[in-house]
Write a protein that holds these residues in place. Structure first.
Motif, short mmCIF file in Angstrom:
data_model
loop_
_atom_site.label_atom_id
_atom_site.label_comp_id
_atom_site.label_asym_id
_atom_site.label_seq_id
_atom_site.Cartn_x
_atom_site.Cartn_y
_atom_site.Cartn_z
N ALA A 1 1.44 -16.65 26.12
CA ALA A 1 2.25 -16.51 24.67
C ALA A 1 3.70 -16.90 24.70
O ALA A 1 4.60 -16.95 25.91
N PRO A 2 4.27 -17.32 23.73
CA PRO A 2 5.72 -17.53 23.54
C PRO A 2 6.44 -16.41 24.13
O PRO A 2 6.22 -15.39 23.86
N GLY A 3 7.46 -16.77 24.74
CA GLY A 3 8.41 -15.79 25.34
C GLY A 3 7.87 -15.39 26.83
O GLY A 3 8.78 -14.71 27.55
N THR A 4 6.81 -15.87 27.19
CA THR A 4 6.62 -15.97 28.78
C THR A 4 7.50 -16.55 29.40
O THR A 4 8.09 -17.84 29.25
N GLU A 5 7.94 -15.90 30.69
CA GLU A 5 9.02 -16.39 31.69
C GLU A 5 8.41 -16.89 32.95
O GLU A 5 7.42 -16.49 33.58
#
Length: 279
Positions: A185-189
């Motif tokens: 998911a976007p925002g995964t670090e």
């Protein structure tokens, strides 16, 4: 791996455990479970640090594993509901951190390493259910499918740590894993530890490498990959990650923690890249 103990996992856990015994306060990091997890092997592993703790490899290992753990676990407190630990080895986050009660922790490693760890946890009387064990042979198994089968939600951002692993992999293998992570998911670090090429290492880093790398190669664990910060930034960018920072060992913890009375000093041999997956 043939089912025997992982040498690198033992060294990392031993370095975290020995830091609280061999070195003086202030501590870079406090892993209060590592010694218990090592069990019967703890005294042997920690004993090397007791007797030869000032040696560049042992002191360098303690500095490396504790600084990187301190930095990465601080990121775990940034509100991520899921935490994926790639190459988890004998990581103890799930068994001592208060954050583990509100974060779904997924430990990813070779099935043989995980079986060994489960035995250590049982022998130490530590509840293994605080973490979800995802056994993956990266050469044969589908990482994304295995994570999903263990309850990972690829539609929700996660923190992914990948420490002490990339230097032992080919760039092709690293690329394969990053392709999977790019589907999260976007925002995964991602916090990824990587080795610097020889020309970028400082004196302490070069001294560590001079002793440690030949020994690792002799034991079947040669370093295969090194990156300049720019090269790694470009690689991560190709997989949809934007690098926020490259962190040296010195900068992985607050400056006052390096104001020490013992011989523990930072070395510039490996760095941490922190990157966020774009939408």
């Amino acid at each position: 791996m043939d089912g025997g103990p992982s040498r690198t996992a033992m060294m990392a856990a031993g370095g975290r455990a020995a830091h609280l015994i061999v070195d003086s306060a202030p501590y870079l990091f406090q892993d209060t479970v590592a010694a218990d997890l090592l069990g019967a092997q703890a005294e042997e592993v920690i004993g090397y640090h007791r007797r030869f703790g000032d040696h560049v490899v042992l002191s360098g290992t303690r500095a490396q594993v504790n600084a990187r753990s301190s930095y990465t676990e601080a990121r775990a407190g940034a509100g991520f509901p899921q935490y994926v630990i790639l190459g988890a080895g004998l990581d103890t986050f799930a068994y001592r951190s208060a954050l583990a009660h509100r974060i779904a922790v997924f430990e990813v490693d070779h099935p043989a390493t995980q079986q060994w760890k489960r035995e250590l946890l049982e022998n130490a009387g530590i509840d293994a259910t605080a973490s979800r064990f995802v056994g993956v042979d990266f050469e044969r198994d589908d990482l994304a499918a295995e994570l999903s089968a263990h309850g990972f939600d690829s539609g929700t951002p996660a923190l992914v740590s990948w420490l002490g692993v990339s230097m032992y992999l080919s760039e092709a293998a690293i690329d394969t894993v990053l392709a999977v992570l790019g589907g999260f998911a976007p925002g995964t670090e991602l916090v990824l530890e990587y080795a610097l090429p020889p020309e970028l290492r400082d004196e302490s880093g070069s001294a560590f490498a001079e002793f440690a790398l030949p020994a690792a190669a002799e034991q079947g664990e040669p370093w295969l990959s090194c990156f300049t910060p720019q090269a790694l930034t470009e690689l991560l960018d190709r997989h949809g990650f934007t690098v926020a920072e490259h962190v040296s060992q010195r900068d992985a913890v607050t400056p006052e923690l390096w104001q020490r009375t013992d011989t523990l000093r930072p070395a510039d041999l490996c760095r941490l890249a922190r990157a966020t997956l774009r939408s």
